[in-house]
Design a protein around this motif. Structure first.
Motif, mmCIF file in Angstrom:
data_model
loop_
_atom_site.group_PDB
_atom_site.id
_atom_site.type_symbol
_atom_site.label_atom_id
_atom_site.label_comp_id
_atom_site.label_asym_id
_atom_site.label_seq_id
_atom_site.Cartn_x
_atom_site.Cartn_y
_atom_site.Cartn_z
ATOM 1 N N PRO A 52 74.262 46.411 40.914
ATOM 2 C CA PRO A 52 75.513 46.219 40.172
ATOM 3 C C PRO A 52 76.720 46.482 41.057
ATOM 4 C CG PRO A 52 74.556 48.352 39.652
ATOM 5 C CD PRO A 52 73.589 47.668 40.574
ATOM 6 N N CYS A 65 79.278 44.567 32.930
ATOM 7 C CA CYS A 65 78.371 44.790 34.060
ATOM 8 C C CYS A 65 78.159 43.475 34.793
ATOM 9 C CB CYS A 65 77.036 45.344 33.567
ATOM 10 S SG CYS A 65 75.823 45.652 34.880
ATOM 11 N N ARG A 95 67.228 42.717 34.383
ATOM 12 C CA ARG A 95 67.890 43.911 34.930
ATOM 13 C C ARG A 95 69.212 44.169 34.223
ATOM 14 N NH1 ARG A 95 68.404 46.243 40.138
ATOM 15 N NH2 ARG A 95 69.871 47.984 39.961
ATOM 16 N N GLU A 153 70.041 47.698 32.440
ATOM 17 C CA GLU A 153 71.153 48.543 32.870
ATOM 18 C C GLU A 153 71.864 49.171 31.681
ATOM 19 O OE1 GLU A 153 72.695 49.359 35.888
ATOM 20 O OE2 GLU A 153 70.956 48.590 36.986
#
Length: 231
Positions: free
Chosen positions: A53, A102, A178, A182
């Motif tokens: 990230p 994100c 992912r 997160e």
């Protein structure tokens, strides 16, 4: 392939896939007839692409690079690239200010892809302007519990849409999974234009499913439908 998912249906272009990578159509590499790729065994070398990230400051620092990635995977000529790049950066600049935003990047020695989004405010999906008319009843309990994550965009090369779609190491699958992990999201959600068959097909091949029934239904308020992705 590029998938750009809007959350402002009245003013934003629909999800749109880029068909080619510029270097993939070199005349010198042309061979008569399609060649079926050999099946790969074990882990793909592409699984070596590192995912991580970016902070908001890092996104700002790499803003131009992210725009270049989008343009390079969007297809068309330089004029189309410039238009696509500008539109992408405007939407990204608005999204990055949303709470919980994100953005994940995939990279080797260069940037190869990204995916981004933000959580739907728990108990009040109307907090995402433009989304509420499209939320089916089936996802409202998840939204109320704060487990709904809106995937705004997936930007990957064309090969990711064509090859090894059901493998866990497919780059789009790795990015989207992912992204949900997160934020510990129970369900991912995205809006697509029902007429954009290429994007619907790509998302379905990466594990997305229709939110209502076995077809992509549109809201009575517009042409968009909802796809969801479970972890």
């Amino acid at each position: 392939m590029t998938v750009h998912v809007p959350v402002r249906p009245a003013t934003t272009e629909p999800v749109r896939p880029a068909i080619t990578e510029p270097h993939e159509r070199s005349a010198g590499n042309h061979r008569p007839g399609p060649r079926r790729p050999r099946p790969e065994r074990g882990s793909s070398p592409r699984a070596g692409e590192r995912l991580r990230p970016l902070t908001r400051r890092q996104i700002e620092d790499r803003f131009a690079e992210l725009g270049d990635l989008y343009a390079q995977t969007s297809g068309g000529g330089p004029r189309a690239w410039n238009a696509a790049r500008g539109s992408f950066l405007r939407h990204l600049g608005a999204d990055v200010r949303r709470p919980g935003f994100c953005l994940l990047i995939a990279e080797t020695t260069v940037l190869t892809g990204c995916a981004y989004g933000y959580p739907v405010p728990g108990g009040d999906p109307r907090g995402v302007r433009g989304l509420e008319p499209y939320l089916p009843r089936s996802v409202l309990p998840v939204a109320a519990a704060g487990g709904l994550f809106l995937v705004s965009g997936i930007v990957v090369p064309a090969r990711v849409r064509r090859q090894h779609l059901d493998r866990a190491w497919n780059l789009a699958r790795r990015l989207q999974n992912r992204l949900l992990a997160e934020h510990d999201a129970a369900l991912g959600i995205t809006l697509v234009d029902r007429a954009d068959g290429a994007t619907v097909q790509a998302l379905r091949s990466w594990g997305w499913r229709y939110a209502e029934g076995d077809t992509l239904q549109s809201s009575v308020l517009g042409r968009y439908g909802v796809l969801v992705l479970g972890r």
